[in-house]
Every structure is written in C-alpha cells, then in structure tokens.
Design a protein around this motif. Structure first.
Motif, PDB file in Angstrom:
ATOM      1  N   UNK A  95       0.756  -1.205  -0.190  1.00 31.82           N
ATOM      2  CA  UNK A  95       0.112  -0.012  -0.009  1.00 31.82           C
ATOM      3  C   UNK A  95       0.834   1.229  -0.010  1.00 31.82           C
ATOM      4  N   UNK A  96       0.300   2.345  -0.805  1.00 30.61           N
ATOM      5  CA  UNK A  96       1.097   3.565  -0.682  1.00 30.61           C
ATOM      6  C   UNK A  96       1.039   4.450   0.557  1.00 30.61           C
ATOM      7  N   UNK A  97       2.248   4.417   1.189  1.00 33.85           N
ATOM      8  CA  UNK A  97       2.217   5.425   2.527  1.00 33.85           C
ATOM      9  C   UNK A  97       1.704   6.880   2.344  1.00 33.85           C
ATOM     10  N   UNK A  98       0.882   7.239   3.222  1.00 37.72           N
ATOM     11  CA  UNK A  98       0.384   8.578   3.186  1.00 37.72           C
ATOM     12  C   UNK A  98       1.366   9.530   3.143  1.00 37.72           C
ATOM     13  N   UNK A  99       1.579  10.621   2.213  1.00 36.80           N
ATOM     14  CA  UNK A  99       2.616  11.444   2.397  1.00 36.80           C
ATOM     15  C   UNK A  99       2.305  12.510   3.499  1.00 36.80           C
ATOM     16  N   UNK A 100       2.022  12.227   4.830  1.00 29.57           N
ATOM     17  CA  UNK A 100       1.806  13.431   5.502  1.00 29.57           C
ATOM     18  C   UNK A 100       3.119  13.421   6.566  1.00 29.57           C
ATOM     19  N   UNK A 101       4.184  12.842   6.421  1.00 29.79           N
ATOM     20  CA  UNK A 101       5.336  12.678   7.478  1.00 29.79           C
ATOM     21  C   UNK A 101       6.217  11.417   7.020  1.00 29.79           C
ATOM     22  N   UNK A 102       7.217  11.117   7.796  1.00 34.84           N
ATOM     23  CA  UNK A 102       8.134  10.200   7.445  1.00 34.84           C
ATOM     24  C   UNK A 102       7.593   8.834   7.805  1.00 34.84           C
ATOM     25  N   UNK A 103       8.273   7.725   7.658  1.00 38.14           N
ATOM     26  CA  UNK A 103       7.990   6.457   8.157  1.00 38.14           C
ATOM     27  C   UNK A 103       8.389   6.272   9.497  1.00 38.14           C
ATOM     28  N   UNK A 104       7.589   5.982  10.573  1.00 39.10           N
ATOM     29  CA  UNK A 104       8.028   5.167  11.638  1.00 39.10           C
ATOM     30  C   UNK A 104       8.355   3.922  11.695  1.00 39.10           C
ATOM     31  N   UNK A 105       8.984   3.381  12.978  1.00 41.09           N
ATOM     32  CA  UNK A 105       9.360   2.023  12.862  1.00 41.09           C
ATOM     33  C   UNK A 105       8.070   1.091  12.515  1.00 41.09           C
ATOM     34  N   UNK A 106       6.787   1.458  13.069  1.00 42.76           N
ATOM     35  CA  UNK A 106       5.523   0.684  12.852  1.00 42.76           C
ATOM     36  C   UNK A 106       5.294   0.533  11.405  1.00 42.76           C
ATOM     37  N   UNK A 107       5.690   1.705  10.741  1.00 41.22           N
ATOM     38  CA  UNK A 107       5.558   1.410   9.237  1.00 41.22           C
ATOM     39  C   UNK A 107       6.376   0.578   8.671  1.00 41.22           C
ATOM     40  N   UNK A 108       7.761   0.721   9.030  1.00 39.92           N
ATOM     41  CA  UNK A 108       8.867   0.071   8.361  1.00 39.92           C
ATOM     42  C   UNK A 108       8.560  -1.638   8.493  1.00 39.92           C
ATOM     43  N   UNK A 109       8.110  -1.957   9.741  1.00 37.94           N
ATOM     44  CA  UNK A 109       8.167  -3.447  10.166  1.00 37.94           C
ATOM     45  C   UNK A 109       7.054  -4.153   9.463  1.00 37.94           C
ATOM     46  N   UNK A 110       6.133  -3.279   8.785  1.00 34.28           N
ATOM     47  CA  UNK A 110       5.066  -3.850   8.208  1.00 34.28           C
ATOM     48  C   UNK A 110       5.012  -4.465   6.790  1.00 34.28           C
ATOM     49  N   UNK A 111       4.101  -4.191   5.772  1.00 33.81           N
ATOM     50  CA  UNK A 111       4.137  -4.603   4.470  1.00 33.81           C
ATOM     51  C   UNK A 111       5.377  -4.345   3.636  1.00 33.81           C
ATOM     52  N   UNK A 112       6.009  -3.111   4.100  1.00 34.56           N
ATOM     53  CA  UNK A 112       7.220  -2.552   3.271  1.00 34.56           C
ATOM     54  C   UNK A 112       8.346  -3.640   3.519  1.00 34.56           C
ATOM     55  N   UNK A 113       8.687  -3.823   4.800  1.00 38.05           N
ATOM     56  CA  UNK A 113       9.799  -4.953   5.082  1.00 38.05           C
ATOM     57  C   UNK A 113       9.316  -6.400   4.647  1.00 38.05           C
ATOM     58  N   UNK A 114       7.861  -6.740   4.684  1.00 42.26           N
ATOM     59  CA  UNK A 114       7.512  -8.024   4.479  1.00 42.26           C
ATOM     60  C   UNK A 114       7.757  -8.436   2.782  1.00 42.26           C
ATOM     61  N   UNK A 115       7.363  -7.371   1.970  1.00 45.23           N
ATOM     62  CA  UNK A 115       7.499  -7.468   0.558  1.00 45.23           C
ATOM     63  C   UNK A 115       9.023  -7.207   0.227  1.00 45.23           C
ATOM     64  N   UNK A 116       9.745  -6.650   0.959  1.00 46.56           N
ATOM     65  CA  UNK A 116      11.153  -6.725   0.667  1.00 46.56           C
ATOM     66  C   UNK A 116      11.877  -7.859   0.854  1.00 46.56           C
ATOM     67  N   UNK A 117      11.463  -8.488   1.781  1.00 52.68           N
ATOM     68  CA  UNK A 117      11.975  -9.800   2.390  1.00 52.68           C
ATOM     69  C   UNK A 117      11.678 -11.119   1.201  1.00 52.68           C
ATOM     70  N   UNK A 118      10.308 -10.629   0.916  1.00 51.18           N
ATOM     71  CA  UNK A 118       9.921 -11.928  -0.275  1.00 51.18           C
ATOM     72  C   UNK A 118      10.622 -11.507  -1.549  1.00 51.18           C
ATOM     73  N   UNK A 119      10.705 -10.338  -1.842  1.00 50.53           N
ATOM     74  CA  UNK A 119      11.681 -10.003  -3.289  1.00 50.53           C
ATOM     75  C   UNK A 119      12.826 -10.671  -3.043  1.00 50.53           C
ATOM     76  N   UNK A 120      13.813 -10.384  -1.910  1.00 49.98           N
ATOM     77  CA  UNK A 120      14.997 -11.078  -1.840  1.00 49.98           C
ATOM     78  C   UNK A 120      15.010 -12.564  -1.992  1.00 49.98           C
ATOM     79  N   UNK A 121      14.130 -13.224  -1.253  1.00 50.35           N
ATOM     80  CA  UNK A 121      14.058 -14.602  -1.368  1.00 50.35           C
ATOM     81  C   UNK A 121      13.852 -15.016  -2.657  1.00 50.35           C
TER      82      UNK A 121
END
Length: 497
Positions: free
Chosen positions: A9-35
C-alpha cells in the motif's frame, strides 16, 4: 518460471515512516523479493505515495503547512528512510500528470460499460470548515468495535463504515457538538453485493491461506449484505471524477489505488526494460486495517475491469500483518508516541534492525517494540553468536569442495518453508537463523570438519540473506562462498544422505 509482481500500500505522504510502518508490509515485501531473487525468479516491485489521501489535508491543517508541499517533502523522506532500511522497490512513485491520466482513463472505461451506479444520498457537512465529512474529515466511534475511528474504515477491526453511522460523529479539527448539516450529494458507487458470489468463490479458491484476523473479518463481512463501495466523494482534493455531470466529485482514493498499482508496476517494469507481464503472480502485502479495501473492494473492481476488457490483475496471494506497537501502545504521530525509522537506523545498522523486525514481527498477531527488548535480542541471538562464528571460521582453512550435510539440508528446508508465500512467517525465519547459529557454534565446539562448518555457515547465510543481506554476505564469504549468495539447486540437496 513465472515472474512475480509485488506491491504494498502507498504510504500517506503526511510525514516520514516510523518503525511501525517499516516493520509492516514494506519490510515483508522486501524480504519476499529478496527470497525470490535468491531462487532465480524475476520480480517487479512498486510503491508510491498516496498524495490524494484526505489525511494529507488534515495533517497539513494541524501542522499549519501547505498540503502539496507536505506531500513532496514526505515523499522524499519516505524514499530516504526506505533506502536506509535497505528496503528496495523498483520505483517509489509520486503521482504526476501521466498517473492522473492513467487513473482517469481506467475509471472512464468502467463508467462507459455501466459498472457504477449513481445515487443521491445525504452526506454530513462540516459547517465550520465548509466540507463534506468522509475519511479523515469525519471522527467518531466505530459502531462495530467501539474504537475511536475516522470515516469509511476502522483501523482497529477492519470494518468499513459510513460516516453517518459513526457514534458521536463530529468534524475532524473540531469537537463533539460542532454544527453538522445533512446535505444531498450525487455519488457513484460499486455495488459489492452484486459481486458477492464471485468474491466468495475467489477468496475460497485463490486465497485459501488466511491469517486469523483476516479470516474473522471475511466471515463477518459476508454474514450480512456487502456495502456499496464509494467510487467518488464530494471534495476538491483528489482526482476529479472523469464522469459526465460530476462537478465537485473526486475519485475515492481507495478506489484510485487499485489502477494506481497497475500504473506503477508498468513504470517499474519499463525501468527494467520489461513489459508488464500479464501472466505473472501478483502478490499483495498490506496491513490488516486495509483488508476490506484490498480483499473485497479491489477484487470486485478488478473483476469488473476484467469483465470489461480493461487492465486488471487478481492477487495470487495476499499477505497481511497486524499492528506493531511501541511500549504496548499504538504508534501515534499526532501524539508523539513513536520512533522515527531514520532515528533508529542512525543508531543501529539496517541489518540488525531488519533482524529484529523479523524476530518481533506482527505477521500473525499484534507485536510490541521496545528498545530494551531489541538490544537484548540482538546481543543474545545475533551479535554474540556472530562474533564467535567469525573467530571460528577465520581459524579454519576453507576446503576447495564443500558438500551439504544433513544439517545444512535441514536448514535449507526450513528456510524454504518459512519464506514460502503461502505461509510466510518472518518470526520463524529469524528464529531459524538463530537456531542455525547455535548449531554452528556447537559444531565448532565439537571439532567438526571444516567442510561441515562451511556447509552450515553457507546455509545460514542463504537463509539470513532476505532479512539481513550485509551480514549474510559476510558469513557467505567467511565460509568460502564465491560471488553472490545463491540458493543450492534441489538436485544438490537430494544427494545428501
């Protein structure tokens, strides 16, 4: 070997990413891509920012900033923070004229084929701020789970809502009791109930693997009539509805996101000198709070588009995650209860942060982040074992030939299981890495042959690579691995007794 399209999902551009954002779908998607890349698959990944989201407006109002300028600045910050976390997408797009034209043409094509219904319905109107109340413009209490929420979706339970139905409805930026008027509005909707049976069949056959909260939400949604999904809202912020007699209406950003994904995937494919592969596996990552949009509204829209001969792709897999809390409370930008991703990544390496993101991941259940727990886990499960292993491997002569063993084969089998898209489990992946490091240290203590040590080390490196690529590359080189980390061919492993 089929190509794979990976989207989040596109992050809403109303600020930077906090740790809760990073740990979710963005990290999961990147792990799967690397695998998948380790396994020799071709992946196309795309992300963008959600400029037309009403939350950009309400955040800008709270901060006293221009919403357009806030979106531009936030897009830059989001891109930088993803880069700091080694989370790579082929593109992190920002909506432009080409994007707007693509979205408008896509919805116009569906309108011409009578997919949408036009309704006249009363809408709550914020008299003070002079705007209709939907999404971030409406505040109140969810009528399903009784959590505080904004309009159209409840993040806590995942149920859609109509702003009119919120308990204690009041205008965002105001207070309970502020004047609200009900005014008639012409609106376009997609009748989800008309797609009930195709939706049910698709979810049962194409997405049989569902995490517990997602299964509960689907059961609850289908227990009653599916709601109409708004295609338009009365507003001035967003893409004007490309329909006749639609002055004052913009496309619902949650409807816009679906063809938006297609647009950015096309752009990502073009950046790799590829064409959009229509027969690829389409894998959607998302937070549980967006499940209604992605599993019900978007699938119905995609089915409608397919029926009309308009570009559409149905997901082959949908991977959700729960909320990641900070000190047992939800991350909150407005309340200052957060850790910015870039601040954490200035203190520890991306590899270490990613390992802990996996170790404590909210993939199957809500999880909690604390700095104390992170340091304790990293010291015990990653830093100390790797220090011992570095010294041990530097003291042995790496043999010219390294044969896999029952230990390394078991590690490969387990890593394959926990990274597979049907049952991806990032917590189990991190635990398997930790188990592998413990096994390797025991082998060293027992005086195992260099070949056995290197075989185990390489297997751990392969399994660690999707999580912590830098540490994995170091372990691969220490064990005599040449070039890029590679997953062994199945015939190599089948020869192990």
């Amino acid at each position: 070997m089929r190509d794979t399209l990976i989207i989040a999902p596109p992050p809403t551009p109303n600020g930077d990413l906090h740790v809760g954002h990073l740990c979710g779908p963005y990290f999961g998607a990147d792990v799967f891509r690397r695998y998948l890349t380790l396994r020799g698959h071709t992946c196309i990944t795309a992300l963008s920012v959600d400029v037309n989201q009403s939350y950009v407006v309400t955040t800008a109002e709270r901060l006293g900033k221009d919403p357009g300028a806030l979106a531009v600045k936030s897009h830059q910050e989001v891109s930088e923070t993803l880069d700091m976390a080694d989370i790579d997408f082929d593109i992190v797009g920002f909506p432009d004229r080409a994007y707007t034209a693509y979205i408008s043409d896509w919805f116009a094509a569906l309108y011409e084929r009578n997919i949408f219904q036009r309704q006249t319905r009363p809408y709550p109107y914020d008299v003070v701020r002079k705007r209709f109340m939907f999404e971030s413009y409406a505040s109140g209490t969810c009528p399903v789970c009784l959590s505080g929420t904004n309009g159209n979706i409840c993040e806590a339970c995942g149920h859609p809502n109509d702003a009119r139905d919120l308990l204690g409805l009041y205008p965002t930026g105001g207070a309970p009791g502020d004047p609200i008027e009900m005014r008639p509005v012409e609106q376009y909707v997609l009748s989800l109930e008309d797609w009930r049976e195709p939706l049910r069949d698709y979810l049962d056959t194409a997405i049989p693997e569902r995490r517990p909260s997602l299964q509960r939400l689907i059961d609850e949604l289908f227990a009653r009539r599916l709601p109409d999904f708004p295609i338009t809202f009365p507003s001035q912020w967003g893409i004007p509805a490309p329909f006749p007699n639609a002055d004052g209406l913009v496309l619902n950003v949650w409807a816009e996101i679906l063809p938006g994904h297609y647009h950015w995937l096309e752009q990502a494919a073009s950046s790799k000198n590829m064409t959009f592969p229509t027969d690829a596996d389409y894998v959607q990552y998302l937070g549980f709070d967006n499940s209604f949009f992605y599993l019900i509204a978007h699938v119905a829209l995609a089915m409608a588009a397919k029926k009309c001969g308009v570009r559409s792709v149905l997901p082959a897999a949908i991977v959700t995650n729960e909320f990641y809390q900070l000190d047992n409370f939800k991350f909150s930008t407005s309340q200052g209860h957060l850790i910015w991703g870039r601040d954490l990544l200035a203190e520890i390496s991306a590899d270490e942060a990613r390992f802990y993101f996996a170790w404590s991941n909210p993939d199957y259940s809500q999880a909690n982040f604390t700095m104390e727990d992170m340091e304790r886990v990293l010291n015990r499960k990653l830093r100390a074992p790797l220090k011992t292993i570095r010294a041990g491997l530097q003291a042995v002569t790496v043999p010219a030939q390294v044969q896999d063993t029952v230990w390394s084969t078991a590690l490969y089998s387990r890593f394959e299981s926990v990274y597979d898209i049907g049952r991806q489990n990032l917590r189990a992946a991190a635990q398997t890495v930790a188990n592998g490091l413990s096994i390797l240290i025991r082998q060293m203590d027992a005086g195992a042959a260099p070949s056995e040590l290197c075989a185990s080390a390489r297997a751990i490196a392969v399994g660690l690579a999707p999580l912590s690529p830098g540490l994995a590359a170091e372990l691969w080189q220490l064990s005599g691995g040449v070039g890029r980390i590679t997953w062994p061919q199945s015939e190599q492993l089948s020869q192990v007794a």
